[in-house]
Design a protein around this motif. Structure first.
Motif, short mmCIF file in Angstrom:
data_model
loop_
_atom_site.label_atom_id
_atom_site.label_comp_id
_atom_site.label_asym_id
_atom_site.label_seq_id
_atom_site.Cartn_x
_atom_site.Cartn_y
_atom_site.Cartn_z
N ALA A 54 -112.68 -22.98 32.46
CA ALA A 54 -113.16 -22.82 33.84
C ALA A 54 -114.64 -23.19 33.95
O ALA A 54 -115.07 -23.78 34.95
CB ALA A 54 -112.95 -21.38 34.31
N GLN A 55 -115.41 -22.88 32.92
CA GLN A 55 -116.83 -23.25 32.95
C GLN A 55 -117.01 -24.76 32.85
O GLN A 55 -117.82 -25.35 33.57
CB GLN A 55 -117.59 -22.55 31.82
N ALA A 72 -111.35 -2.48 29.90
CA ALA A 72 -111.45 -2.67 31.35
C ALA A 72 -112.30 -3.87 31.75
O ALA A 72 -111.85 -4.72 32.53
CB ALA A 72 -111.97 -1.39 32.01
N PRO A 73 -113.55 -4.00 31.29
CA PRO A 73 -114.33 -5.17 31.69
C PRO A 73 -113.74 -6.48 31.19
O PRO A 73 -113.87 -7.51 31.84
CB PRO A 73 -115.71 -4.90 31.10
N TYR A 74 -113.05 -6.43 30.02
CA TYR A 74 -112.33 -7.63 29.57
C TYR A 74 -111.25 -8.01 30.56
O TYR A 74 -111.12 -9.17 30.98
CB TYR A 74 -111.71 -7.42 28.18
N THR A 75 -110.42 -7.02 30.96
CA THR A 75 -109.31 -7.29 31.86
C THR A 75 -109.78 -7.90 33.16
O THR A 75 -109.11 -8.77 33.74
CB THR A 75 -108.53 -5.99 32.14
N LEU A 76 -110.95 -7.52 33.63
CA LEU A 76 -111.48 -8.04 34.89
C LEU A 76 -111.87 -9.51 34.79
O LEU A 76 -112.13 -10.15 35.83
CB LEU A 76 -112.65 -7.20 35.36
N LEU A 77 -111.90 -10.07 33.59
CA LEU A 77 -112.10 -11.52 33.48
C LEU A 77 -110.96 -12.28 34.16
O LEU A 77 -111.15 -13.41 34.64
CB LEU A 77 -112.19 -11.95 32.01
N ASP A 78 -109.77 -11.66 34.22
CA ASP A 78 -108.66 -12.29 34.95
C ASP A 78 -109.05 -12.54 36.40
O ASP A 78 -108.81 -13.63 36.95
CB ASP A 78 -107.42 -11.39 34.91
N LYS A 79 -109.64 -11.52 37.03
CA LYS A 79 -110.06 -11.66 38.42
C LYS A 79 -111.22 -12.64 38.57
O LYS A 79 -111.31 -13.36 39.57
CB LYS A 79 -110.45 -10.29 38.99
N SER A 119 -111.29 -19.95 40.46
CA SER A 119 -110.39 -21.11 40.49
C SER A 119 -109.56 -21.19 41.76
O SER A 119 -109.05 -22.27 42.10
CB SER A 119 -109.44 -21.07 39.29
N GLY A 120 -109.39 -20.06 42.44
CA GLY A 120 -108.52 -20.04 43.61
C GLY A 120 -107.05 -20.06 43.26
O GLY A 120 -106.20 -20.33 44.13
N GLN A 121 -106.70 -19.80 42.00
CA GLN A 121 -105.31 -19.77 41.55
C GLN A 121 -105.02 -18.40 40.93
O GLN A 121 -105.92 -17.69 40.53
CB GLN A 121 -105.05 -20.85 40.49
N THR A 122 -103.72 -18.07 40.87
CA THR A 122 -103.37 -16.87 40.12
C THR A 122 -103.70 -17.11 38.65
O THR A 122 -103.77 -18.25 38.18
CB THR A 122 -101.88 -16.53 40.24
N TYR A 123 -103.88 -16.01 37.91
CA TYR A 123 -104.24 -16.15 36.51
C TYR A 123 -103.14 -16.86 35.72
O TYR A 123 -103.42 -17.75 34.91
CB TYR A 123 -104.51 -14.77 35.90
N ASN A 124 -101.88 -16.50 35.99
CA ASN A 124 -100.78 -17.17 35.30
C ASN A 124 -100.74 -18.66 35.60
O ASN A 124 -100.56 -19.48 34.70
CB ASN A 124 -99.43 -16.54 35.70
N ALA A 125 -100.93 -19.02 36.87
CA ALA A 125 -100.87 -20.44 37.24
C ALA A 125 -101.98 -21.24 36.57
O ALA A 125 -101.75 -22.33 36.04
CB ALA A 125 -100.95 -20.58 38.76
N ASN A 141 -101.37 -24.17 33.71
CA ASN A 141 -101.82 -25.54 33.96
C ASN A 141 -102.81 -26.02 32.91
O ASN A 141 -102.81 -27.21 32.56
CB ASN A 141 -102.46 -25.64 35.35
N LYS A 142 -103.65 -25.13 32.42
CA LYS A 142 -104.76 -25.55 31.57
C LYS A 142 -104.49 -25.41 30.07
O LYS A 142 -105.08 -26.13 29.27
CB LYS A 142 -106.03 -24.76 31.93
N ILE A 143 -103.61 -24.48 29.68
CA ILE A 143 -103.34 -24.29 28.25
C ILE A 143 -101.84 -24.33 27.95
O ILE A 143 -101.38 -25.22 27.23
CB ILE A 143 -103.94 -22.95 27.74
N ARG A 144 -101.07 -23.42 28.51
CA ARG A 144 -99.68 -23.23 28.08
C ARG A 144 -98.86 -24.50 28.11
O ARG A 144 -98.29 -24.93 27.09
CB ARG A 144 -99.00 -22.15 28.93
N ASN A 145 -98.78 -25.13 29.29
CA ASN A 145 -97.91 -26.29 29.44
C ASN A 145 -98.41 -27.50 28.67
O ASN A 145 -97.62 -28.36 28.26
CB ASN A 145 -97.77 -26.66 30.92
N ARG A 146 -99.70 -27.57 28.44
CA ARG A 146 -100.28 -28.74 27.78
C ARG A 146 -100.06 -28.74 26.28
O ARG A 146 -100.16 -29.79 25.64
CB ARG A 146 -101.78 -28.83 28.10
N ILE A 147 -99.75 -27.56 25.68
CA ILE A 147 -99.50 -27.53 24.24
C ILE A 147 -98.08 -27.06 23.91
O ILE A 147 -97.76 -26.86 22.74
CB ILE A 147 -100.55 -26.67 23.50
N GLY A 148 -97.25 -26.92 24.94
CA GLY A 148 -95.83 -26.63 24.70
C GLY A 148 -95.49 -25.18 24.44
O GLY A 148 -94.44 -24.88 23.86
#
Length: 364
Positions: free
Chosen positions: A116-117, A189-196, A202-208, A212-219
């Motif tokens: 994201a950065q 707790a502060p780690y979990t808030l990285l999701d938000k 990004s304007g996307q859900t965390y899963n989406a 898009n950026k990791i899961r689907n690109r490496i199978g």
């Protein structure tokens, strides 16, 4: 005398000619480094390597499997140069079975924040309230504004952990303990808030965004699933191995840069602050002079797994979910299962015990 001089000159000429026709001594060469293998993004094909061909101790490998069964292991994988050298499933668990990563998923979040950065969506040096809004804690605003995204990545937010539920992400649970950057504590707790943070940037859900950026690109397969306040990743074991292989290759997958920012990746797998030398960006580091453990502020001498290679870094989760990455040996080791002993967060005595067994197997 003239005849003698002539004979000497002829002899020298003969020796000179002989030397000039001799083959030069061969130049020593270092063995070629094997090409790193990446399994196809789709399908189940994954090349293997026979452990005997690596001169590994196959007797000790079989003993290791017996040990893993005794330690409530469900799945175990070793990759060498990207290829499967060991892959075992125990009990009713299979290659298709789904299991939780627990806090081993933190390291994936660490990489996703870096992506994201690099896309210009956020800056880890910006204050967290820039992405979550003012009042995301119950701290005075001046103290809240000291907390940056980088503090969330490094467990240095300074938030009070001695609350009824340290997983709680509500502002009422996020209280002042110390200024950000002055205290290390493993606080979910502060780690979990990285999701938000990622969602709002990004304007996307965390899963989406993750898919898009990791899961689907490496199978990989799998999904982030909310469990109370926590957000936990579930997948099969090979998906965990795929992420380990991505980490081994510094954020690149078969020539494609998933995380192109090499400075960020290097920061993720090196000491991120001077409080806990064994912690990068949501990643555990072996081989350091000291280390700290979850649930304590005590500093222990030595590395957390002395039996393991010093350059190893790891994604570690509750009940001994493990991704070990060893760059010097081009190894990835995966373990999924129930707790191997005492129920502990992330680092446990099992890390060093398991690597004691692995040392007897792997020749390095």
């Amino acid at each position: 005398m003239k005849q003698l001089n002539f004979l000497i000159a002829a002899l020298l000429l003969l020796i000179s000619c002989k030397k000039s026709t001799e083959e030069p001594a061969p130049t020593p060469t270092t063995p070629a480094v094997p090409v790193m293998y990446f399994p196809p993004v789709s399908g189940t094909t994954w090349e293997t390597t026979d452990p005997a061909s690596l001169k590994w101790n196959t007797t000790e490998l079989n003993n290791l499997y017996t040990y893993l069964v005794s330690k409530n292991t469900k799945a175990f994988i070793i990759l060498k140069d990207g290829k499967l050298v060991a892959e075992r499933y125990f009990g009713t668990f299979t290659a298709d079975s789904i299991w939780y990563w627990a806090s081993a998923g933190k390291t994936m979040t660490g990489m996703l924040v870096g992506i994201a950065q690099q896309e210009g969506l956020l800056n880890i040096n910006n204050k967290t309230s820039q992405y979550l809004g003012n009042g995301w804690t119950s701290m005075p605003q001046a103290k809240e504004d000291l907390i940056t995204v980088r503090n969330q990545l490094t467990m240095t937010t300074g938030l009070e952990n001695n609350v009824p539920d340290d997983d709680c992400t509500l502002p009422s649970c996020l209280q002042y303990k110390a200024d950000a950057g002055t205290r290390w504590f493993y606080h979910n707790a502060p780690y979990t808030l990285l999701d938000k943070v990622v969602e709002n940037a990004s304007g996307q859900t965390y899963n989406a965004y993750f898919q898009n950026k990791i899961r689907n690109r490496i199978g990989m397969n799998g999904l982030w699933i909310k469990n109370g306040y926590n957000n936990i990743y579930y997948s099969n074991t090979r998906s965990m191995a795929r992420f380990g292989l991505l980490m081994l290759n510094k954020g690149k997958w078969d020539g494609t840069a998933i995380l192109a920012d090499t400075n960020y990746f290097n920061a993720q797998v090196n000491t991120s602050q001077n409080l806990n030398l064994s912690y990068g960006y949501l990643t555990w580091l072996n081989g350091k002079a000291t280390h700290m453990l979850p649930a304590t502020s005590h500093v222990f001498n030595g590395s957390f797994a002395p039996n393991a290679p010093a350059d190893m870094y790891a994604a570690l989760g509750k009940n001994d979910q493990k991704i070990y990455v060893v760059p010097s040996q081009r190894l990835v080791v995966i373990r999924m299962g129930e707790s191997a002993g005492n129920v502990q967060l992330a680092v446990s005595s099992f890390d060093n015990e398991l690597w004691g067994k692995l040392k007897a197997v792997i020749r390095y």
